[in-house]
Design a protein around this motif. Structure first.
Motif, short mmCIF file in Angstrom:
data_model
loop_
_atom_site.label_atom_id
_atom_site.label_comp_id
_atom_site.label_asym_id
_atom_site.label_seq_id
_atom_site.Cartn_x
_atom_site.Cartn_y
_atom_site.Cartn_z
N PRO A 132 0.69 -1.11 -0.04
CA PRO A 132 0.11 -0.02 -0.01
C PRO A 132 0.65 1.31 -0.01
O PRO A 132 0.68 2.26 -0.78
CB PRO A 132 -0.97 -0.01 1.15
CG PRO A 132 -1.04 -1.48 1.57
CD PRO A 132 0.35 -2.15 1.16
N ALA A 192 1.60 1.39 -3.57
CA ALA A 192 0.54 1.75 -4.47
C ALA A 192 -0.01 3.19 -4.10
O ALA A 192 -0.97 3.66 -4.92
CB ALA A 192 -0.75 1.01 -4.10
N ASN A 193 0.54 3.95 -3.14
CA ASN A 193 0.16 5.24 -2.94
C ASN A 193 0.19 6.30 -3.97
O ASN A 193 -0.07 7.34 -3.92
CB ASN A 193 0.61 5.74 -1.58
CG ASN A 193 2.20 5.80 -1.46
OD1 ASN A 193 2.65 4.62 -1.97
ND2 ASN A 193 2.80 6.69 -0.93
N PRO A 212 0.36 5.67 -7.72
CA PRO A 212 0.03 5.07 -9.07
C PRO A 212 0.85 5.30 -10.15
O PRO A 212 1.17 4.50 -10.99
CB PRO A 212 -1.39 4.82 -9.19
CG PRO A 212 -2.06 5.59 -8.02
CD PRO A 212 -0.95 6.21 -7.35
N PHE A 258 0.28 -8.21 -5.29
CA PHE A 258 -0.21 -7.11 -4.61
C PHE A 258 -0.23 -7.75 -3.08
O PHE A 258 -1.02 -8.67 -2.83
CB PHE A 258 -1.60 -6.81 -5.18
CG PHE A 258 -1.55 -6.14 -6.49
CD1 PHE A 258 -1.67 -4.87 -6.48
CD2 PHE A 258 -1.48 -6.61 -7.53
CE1 PHE A 258 -1.80 -4.08 -7.76
CE2 PHE A 258 -1.58 -6.28 -8.67
CZ PHE A 258 -1.69 -4.86 -8.82
N GLN A 311 -5.93 -2.16 1.35
CA GLN A 311 -5.59 -0.87 1.61
C GLN A 311 -5.34 -0.30 0.22
O GLN A 311 -4.55 0.92 0.52
CB GLN A 311 -4.30 -0.97 2.44
CG GLN A 311 -4.73 -1.51 4.13
CD GLN A 311 -3.53 -1.75 4.86
OE1 GLN A 311 -2.81 -0.61 4.99
NE2 GLN A 311 -3.30 -2.55 5.50
N MET A 312 -5.44 -0.37 -0.60
CA MET A 312 -5.27 -0.06 -2.03
C MET A 312 -6.49 0.42 -2.91
O MET A 312 -7.47 -0.20 -2.61
CB MET A 312 -4.36 -0.84 -3.03
CG MET A 312 -3.38 -1.69 -2.38
SD MET A 312 -2.23 -2.45 -3.45
CE MET A 312 -0.90 -3.24 -2.44
N VAL A 318 -5.37 0.75 -9.22
CA VAL A 318 -4.25 0.41 -9.36
C VAL A 318 -4.24 -0.92 -10.04
O VAL A 318 -3.00 -1.05 -10.92
CB VAL A 318 -3.45 0.40 -7.97
CG1 VAL A 318 -1.89 -0.06 -8.26
CG2 VAL A 318 -3.33 1.65 -7.51
N ASP A 336 -4.40 7.99 3.19
CA ASP A 336 -4.28 6.95 2.33
C ASP A 336 -5.29 6.96 0.90
O ASP A 336 -5.78 8.30 0.67
CB ASP A 336 -4.21 5.54 2.84
CG ASP A 336 -5.76 5.34 3.51
OD1 ASP A 336 -6.58 6.07 3.43
OD2 ASP A 336 -6.05 4.20 4.17
N TRP A 337 -5.61 5.92 0.50
CA TRP A 337 -6.32 6.15 -0.68
C TRP A 337 -7.90 6.75 -0.58
O TRP A 337 -8.60 7.18 -1.39
CB TRP A 337 -6.44 4.70 -1.56
CG TRP A 337 -7.19 3.79 -0.72
CD1 TRP A 337 -6.74 2.94 0.35
CD2 TRP A 337 -8.63 3.25 -0.68
NE1 TRP A 337 -7.71 2.06 0.77
CE2 TRP A 337 -8.78 2.32 0.26
CE3 TRP A 337 -9.58 3.79 -1.61
CZ2 TRP A 337 -10.09 1.75 0.47
CZ3 TRP A 337 -10.91 3.33 -1.27
CH2 TRP A 337 -11.11 2.13 -0.32
#
Length: 428
Positions: free
Chosen positions: A60, A108-109, A111, A124, A129-130, A134, A386-387
């Motif tokens: 993530p 992944a934060n 992309p 992954f 948490q993503m 992505v 985060d996302w």
């Protein structure tokens, strides 16, 4: 090719014998999924006949990849042994194999850092948490011309990207899926599970050890309110009313995502949230085109206070750029974030959401949560960035910045009897 440093457990060996091109593993904590997936990448890198084979391990956050995975990758590659021929680039978190293959770690934060590459194999980790895009927008195309494989591993955190991929994979015979609960694997001693059960809340235990997708999300700000919306039938199909203006609320990212909520204010103090849009790495001209393509009749556009900041490259603020594109913003008041969160809590009971068009935004609101401070054993007063942050921030600006055109008032708690579909109760 075998790795003498890695001896798979029973369940790991079962998985290795069943993996498909695309695989989803939902596993309890301490199952060993990171070790399993790191060794799958190493095995593929060593056995490939391609001199340009490329593998990726995506966590993530980039720092999570460095903290959790980097040492494991070096260990199982044999770093420090006389036989190790792998070279490690500490700056890029990259392992270069003697045959030309490479494995690299990513977060992944960001992309956009993943765009434009090709991949032969990707893992992954902690998919819950993503953001789902992505996978769909960035990594899936990168595997296409190489016929590359992907492996998703994680423990549930509500119904999010992991849940969506899991549900789709179960219905696709070309995918491999497996779920491992702590009560079934025997990896963790029953006494330890019992002790964990006494120390954790039932929801936490069900999520972390029994792989429940429906357990409550720890520290979520709006989880219960959105569960109430689900129960009350307020997450459903919403018809856009072309006779009424559509108001937008934005979170404007610089190098990361920009999110836009589309809402209609209804008589009686309720709000029909009819649409949501999010993208990354685009300029304001892109979002102006999105607004045009939607075809709505627009009312108020709400932006965060920092839209007034002038950019070094152009000397213009994004507020000025937006005006040149025909978007005239109202500025949300700059108030403490906790006050904004409370404002969202106040109006959520008055909101109806389109379940399809708003799905990514709803899931972000559902998972927006406080961080847990391990030192003090308490939740932080600040949310995790985060996302989920972009959607939550955009909705927060709506809650504090929108004034009903007829009264000039900002959203406030009122009766929830009004149904935006034109009926007093129930779905259309």
């Amino acid at each position: 090719m075998t790795n003498e440093l890695y001896t798979p457990r029973k369940h790991q060996a079962e998985i290795e014998g069943s993996l498909a091109r695309f695989s989803v593993l939902v596993c309890h904590r301490r199952f060993g999924k990171t070790v399993l997936s790191v060794n799958r990448l190493i095995k593929a890198a060593r056995s490939t006949k391609r001199s340009d084979w490329r593998g990726a391990y995506i966590a993530p956050l980039y720092r999570q990849a460095k903290t959790v995975v980097w040492d494991e990758l070096k260990r199982y590659c044999g770093q420090g042994s006389d036989e190790c021929t792998v070279k490690f680039n500490e700056t890029e978190l990259r392992a270069d194999f003697e045959n030309g293959a490479r494995i690299r770690l990513f977060g992944a934060n960001n992309p956009d850092s993943l765009r434009g590459m090709y991949l032969d194999g990707v893992v992954f980790d902690e998919v819950a948490q993503m953001p789902h895009r992505v996978w769909t927008e960035v990594i899936r195309p990168a595997l296409s011309d190489r016929n590359g494989w992907a492996m998703f591993i994680g423990t549930p955190r509500g119904k999010n990207a992991l849940y969506e991929i899991w549900e789709k994979a179960k219905a696709d015979p070309d995918w491999f899926t497996a779920l491992y609960r702590a009560s079934e694997t025997g990896i963790i001693h029953p006494d330890e599970l019992a002790a964990s059960g006494r120390e954790m809340s039932p929801e936490e235990y069900e999520q972390e050890f029994e792989c429940s997708f429906t357990a409550a999300i720890r520290g979520a700000y709006f989880g219960q309110l959105l569960a109430d919306a689900d129960r009350d039938g307020r997450v459903t199909t919403i018809r856009h009313d072309p006779t009424m203006p559509v108001h937008t609320a934005w979170d404007l990212g610089m190098s990361d995502s920009t999110s836009i909520w589309f809402a209609q204010a209804k008589p009686g103090g309720t709000y029909a949230i009819i649409d949501y849009y999010e993208a990354s790495g685009e300029g304001l001209d892109h979002y102006a085109r999105v607004l045009d393509q939607k075809g709505y009749k627009y009312g108020t556009h709400i932006a965060p206070h920092d839209i007034r900041v002038r950019e070094l490259g152009t000397g213009k603020s994004r507020l000025e750029v937006a005006r040149s594109l025909g978007i005239r913003f109202d500025i949300a008041p700059n108030i403490p974030i906790q006050d904004g969160i409370n404002a969202v809590r106040t109006i959520l009971s008055q909101c109806w959401f389109d379940q399809k068009r708003c799905a990514p935004g709803i899931e972000a609101l559902r998972h927006y949560r406080r961080s847990f401070n391990d030192r003090t054993a308490n939740f932080s007063t600040r949310p995790i960035h985060d996302w989920t942050s972009h959607a939550a921030d955009g909705f927060r600006y709506f809650a504090v910045g929108f004034r009903q055109p007829d009264t000039g008032r900002r959203p406030s708690k009122t009766s929830n009897d009004y149904n935006p579909f034109g009926r007093k109760h129930g779905r259309p």
